[in-house]
Scaffold this motif. Structure first.
Motif, short mmCIF file in Angstrom:
data_model
loop_
_atom_site.label_atom_id
_atom_site.label_comp_id
_atom_site.label_asym_id
_atom_site.label_seq_id
_atom_site.Cartn_x
_atom_site.Cartn_y
_atom_site.Cartn_z
N UNK A 125 0.79 -1.49 0.11
CA UNK A 125 0.06 0.03 0.05
C UNK A 125 0.70 1.11 0.00
N UNK A 126 1.07 1.71 -1.17
CA UNK A 126 2.32 2.73 -1.30
C UNK A 126 1.59 4.12 -0.52
N UNK A 127 0.11 4.36 -0.44
CA UNK A 127 -0.40 5.54 0.12
C UNK A 127 0.02 5.52 1.61
N UNK A 128 -0.51 4.25 2.23
CA UNK A 128 -0.16 3.95 3.72
C UNK A 128 1.48 4.12 4.00
N UNK A 129 2.35 3.57 3.11
CA UNK A 129 3.65 3.56 3.43
C UNK A 129 4.25 5.15 3.44
N UNK A 130 3.76 5.92 2.50
CA UNK A 130 4.21 7.25 2.19
C UNK A 130 3.70 8.16 3.21
N UNK A 131 2.37 7.95 3.57
CA UNK A 131 1.86 8.93 4.54
C UNK A 131 1.73 8.65 5.90
N UNK A 132 1.78 7.29 6.42
CA UNK A 132 1.56 6.72 7.86
C UNK A 132 2.94 6.34 8.34
N UNK A 133 3.38 5.35 7.46
CA UNK A 133 4.63 4.44 8.16
C UNK A 133 5.96 5.51 8.19
N UNK A 134 5.96 6.44 7.17
CA UNK A 134 7.18 7.28 7.19
C UNK A 134 7.04 8.16 8.18
N UNK A 135 5.76 8.59 8.46
CA UNK A 135 5.51 9.70 9.64
C UNK A 135 5.89 8.90 11.01
N UNK A 136 5.49 7.80 10.90
CA UNK A 136 5.71 6.77 12.22
C UNK A 136 7.15 6.94 12.46
N UNK A 137 7.89 6.57 11.49
CA UNK A 137 9.52 6.22 11.50
C UNK A 137 9.93 7.94 12.16
N UNK A 138 9.52 8.82 11.65
CA UNK A 138 10.04 10.19 11.99
C UNK A 138 9.59 10.41 13.31
N UNK A 139 8.55 10.07 13.93
CA UNK A 139 8.09 10.33 15.22
C UNK A 139 8.80 9.53 16.23
N UNK A 140 9.18 8.23 15.68
CA UNK A 140 9.92 7.18 16.66
C UNK A 140 11.62 7.51 16.79
N UNK A 141 11.89 7.87 15.47
CA UNK A 141 13.43 8.14 15.56
C UNK A 141 13.89 9.37 15.29
N UNK A 142 12.80 10.36 15.22
CA UNK A 142 13.55 11.89 15.20
C UNK A 142 14.53 12.28 16.10
N UNK A 143 14.37 11.81 17.50
CA UNK A 143 14.88 12.04 18.67
C UNK A 143 16.46 11.54 18.58
N UNK A 144 16.59 10.42 17.57
CA UNK A 144 17.58 9.69 17.48
C UNK A 144 18.64 10.05 16.20
N UNK A 145 18.03 11.31 15.57
CA UNK A 145 18.84 11.85 14.30
C UNK A 145 18.10 11.94 12.97
N UNK A 146 16.90 11.08 12.90
CA UNK A 146 16.37 10.94 11.54
C UNK A 146 15.83 12.38 11.34
#
Length: 101
Positions: free
Chosen positions: A17-38
């Motif tokens: 699901x390209x839409x889910x990956x681009x809008x939800x999964x990548x946002x989750x990665x930013x949320x989770x890993x932003x504090x670690x330098x993403x």
């Protein structure tokens, strides 16, 4: 800046699901890993059938060691658990690279 690429591959009919990956999964990665330098993420998709390639995600981290810290963080469990929400691909490859200086 250091980049981690994540490639999903599969057979014809593999759900992705390209839409889910681009809008939800990548946002989750930013949320989770932003504090670690993403600092940013991008999604790329093959033209046509892709010959088995489903997606390429590029995750941009501030420093080379940030990737290892992020992947070892407790939040990584949330990121990995979310994969089933956008694909049933069984082939996922990850690589890390930094620009030459």
């Amino acid at each position: 800046m250091t980049r981690m690429t994540v490639v999903c591959a599969g057979e014809a009919g593999t759900r992705f699901d390209r839409e889910y990956y681009a809008t939800k999964h990548l946002a989750l990665a930013l949320e989770c890993w932003g504090r670690y330098g993403l600092e940013g993420v991008d999604a790329f998709y093959p033209a046509g059938d892709g010959d088995g390639w489903l997606s390429i995600g590029v995750y941009r981290f501030r420093e080379p060691g940030d990737i290892d810290v992020a992947l070892a963080a407790p939040e990584t469990e949330r990121v990995m658990a979310d994969v089933r929400n956008f694909t049933d691909a069984t082939i996922v490859m990850r690589s890390v690279f930094s620009p030459m200086t």
